[in-house]
Design a protein around this motif. Structure first.
Motif, PDB file in Angstrom:
ATOM      1  N   GLY A 173       0.828  -1.198   0.000  1.00 53.96           N
ATOM      2  CA  GLY A 173       0.000   0.000   0.000  1.00 53.96           C
ATOM      3  C   GLY A 173       0.861   1.247   0.000  1.00 53.96           C
ATOM      4  O   GLY A 173       1.869   1.326  -0.704  1.00 53.96           O
ATOM      5  N   GLY A 174       0.458   2.227   0.798  1.00 53.20           N
ATOM      6  CA  GLY A 174       1.243   3.461   0.900  1.00 53.20           C
ATOM      7  C   GLY A 174       1.379   4.172  -0.428  1.00 53.20           C
ATOM      8  O   GLY A 174       0.398   4.389  -1.143  1.00 53.20           O
ATOM      9  N   VAL A 175       2.594   4.513  -0.781  1.00 54.19           N
ATOM     10  CA  VAL A 175       2.843   5.295  -1.991  1.00 54.19           C
ATOM     11  C   VAL A 175       2.571   4.476  -3.257  1.00 54.19           C
ATOM     12  O   VAL A 175       2.521   5.054  -4.355  1.00 54.19           O
ATOM     13  N   ASP A 176       2.408   3.177  -3.123  1.00 51.84           N
ATOM     14  CA  ASP A 176       2.127   2.350  -4.296  1.00 51.84           C
ATOM     15  C   ASP A 176       0.659   2.383  -4.695  1.00 51.84           C
ATOM     16  O   ASP A 176       0.292   1.869  -5.760  1.00 51.84           O
ATOM     17  N   LEU A 177      -0.208   2.962  -3.848  1.00 52.02           N
ATOM     18  CA  LEU A 177      -1.628   3.048  -4.157  1.00 52.02           C
ATOM     19  C   LEU A 177      -1.952   4.335  -4.912  1.00 52.02           C
ATOM     20  O   LEU A 177      -1.301   5.365  -4.727  1.00 52.02           O
ATOM     21  N   PRO A 186      -8.239   1.927   2.748  1.00 57.94           N
ATOM     22  CA  PRO A 186      -7.059   2.082   3.603  1.00 57.94           C
ATOM     23  C   PRO A 186      -6.511   0.761   4.132  1.00 57.94           C
ATOM     24  O   PRO A 186      -5.331   0.673   4.482  1.00 57.94           O
ATOM     25  N   PHE A 187      -7.352  -0.272   4.184  1.00 55.98           N
ATOM     26  CA  PHE A 187      -6.898  -1.584   4.644  1.00 55.98           C
ATOM     27  C   PHE A 187      -6.010  -2.273   3.601  1.00 55.98           C
ATOM     28  O   PHE A 187      -5.351  -3.273   3.904  1.00 55.98           O
ATOM     29  N   MET A 188      -5.998  -1.757   2.385  1.00 55.49           N
ATOM     30  CA  MET A 188      -5.181  -2.354   1.328  1.00 55.49           C
ATOM     31  C   MET A 188      -3.738  -1.895   1.502  1.00 55.49           C
ATOM     32  O   MET A 188      -3.154  -1.205   0.673  1.00 55.49           O
ATOM     33  N   ASN A 189      -3.183  -2.295   2.627  1.00 52.30           N
ATOM     34  CA  ASN A 189      -1.839  -1.880   3.007  1.00 52.30           C
ATOM     35  C   ASN A 189      -1.166  -3.054   3.714  1.00 52.30           C
ATOM     36  O   ASN A 189      -0.844  -2.989   4.904  1.00 52.30           O
TER      37      ASN A 189
END
Length: 302
Positions: A173-177, A186-189
């Motif tokens: 996640g983070g900067v890759d989203l 937000p849970f996709m981290n």
């Protein structure tokens, strides 16, 4: 086993789920004949799907000696959960609870299928999933969800689970989203550092997602960023549905390929048999057969 056997599939089987808002509906598929013990695969569907999806895989696994259990998660289109439902922000966690509830309820699930009682092997259990379902399954293998500050959440790994098959699992996640994904999911981290259980990760090399700023390699993070025994199958030309695993003629399938699905049927079956200690020769044969194939490539470690 000498070959596929007839399959019996029963659903919905209802597991009481206090506090969930609605009981958990499950489909159980298994060989109609023969003895046991039969290893168990608990399958988590992708966004909007249900216990009736993914028949190309579930039916094949059942016909080849597995008990396959498919719950319907709260995000299923079948349930029509409103976006402003108070459960929506926690659906990712409720999904994990659904899989645990299935494992806790195996006695009841066995009893609901004629002739199945006493035939499942509780010592050989795997989880599998596609897309969001792959993240759900990966959590039971040891992956965690990072909060906004990058701190890993609780360890939800289940010691009863011995292996997994992760189909099109979301990457870091983070900067890759993309901004949209970061805002709405937000849970996709995921943090894969603790996902040490054996797993087969499957990704399509033409799976371009609107959720990530990266390319198709994003779907391989579960392999590259996790420890332990892992295998990565990269399917050539495959989109997110990997040729049609969610169902024959499913609307979500943009790259329908019976040949690709047949490969996944064979290879995932062989992998599950190997990883769960049922037998090892079929996995060796499938790995050898894939060498030089235009359908994809396989790499393994551990």
């Amino acid at each position: 086993m000498s070959g596929p056997t007839p399959v019996i599939s029963v659903g919905p089987v209802v597991l009481p789920a206090p506090g969930r808002g609605t009981d958990l509906h499950v489909r159980v598929s298994a060989p109609a004949t023969g003895g046991g013990p039969l290893p168990v695969v608990v399958f988590s569907h992708g966004f909007g799907e249900s216990m009736d999806g993914y028949a190309p895989l579930a039916d094949h696994w059942a016909a080849n000696g597995f008990v396959v259990v498919r719950p319907t998660h709260l995000d299923s289109r079948r349930l029509g959960l409103a976006p402003d439902d108070p459960r929506t922000p926690e659906i990712w966690r409720i999904r994990v609870d659904d899989l645990v509830r299935v494992l806790d309820g195996l006695d009841a699930l066995e009893a609901a299928v004629p002739g199945l009682a006493g035939r499942s092997d509780r010592g050989r259990v795997a989880v599998a999933g596609h897309s969001w379902g792959a993240q759900t399954a990966g959590t039971l293998l040891g992956a965690r969800v990072l909060d906004a500050d990058g701190v890993p959440g609780g360890d939800l790994a289940d010691p009863r689970v011995g292996a997994g098959v992760l189909l099109a699992a979301a990457g870091r996640g983070g900067v890759d989203l993309t901004p949209f994904a970061a805002e709405h999911f937000p849970f996709m981290n995921p943090d894969f550092a603790g996902m040490a259980a054996p797993a087969l990760v499957v990704a399509g090399d033409d799976d371009h997602s609107q959720l990530s700023v990266r390319g198709p390699d994003w779907w391989t993070d579960a392999y590259h960023l996790s420890p332990g025994r892992k295998s990565l199958l990269t399917l050539s030309g495959a989109h997110h549905s990997l040729g049609g695993v969610s169902g024959y003629g499913a609307a979500e399938t943009t790259d329908e390929s019976p040949e690709r699905v047949a490969l996944l049927q064979r290879l995932t079956t062989a992998y599950l048999r190997d990883a769960l200690g049922v037998e090892h020769e079929s996995w060796k044969r499938e790995c050898a057969a894939l060498e030089g194939s235009p359908l994809g490539r396989l790499e393994s470690r551990g």
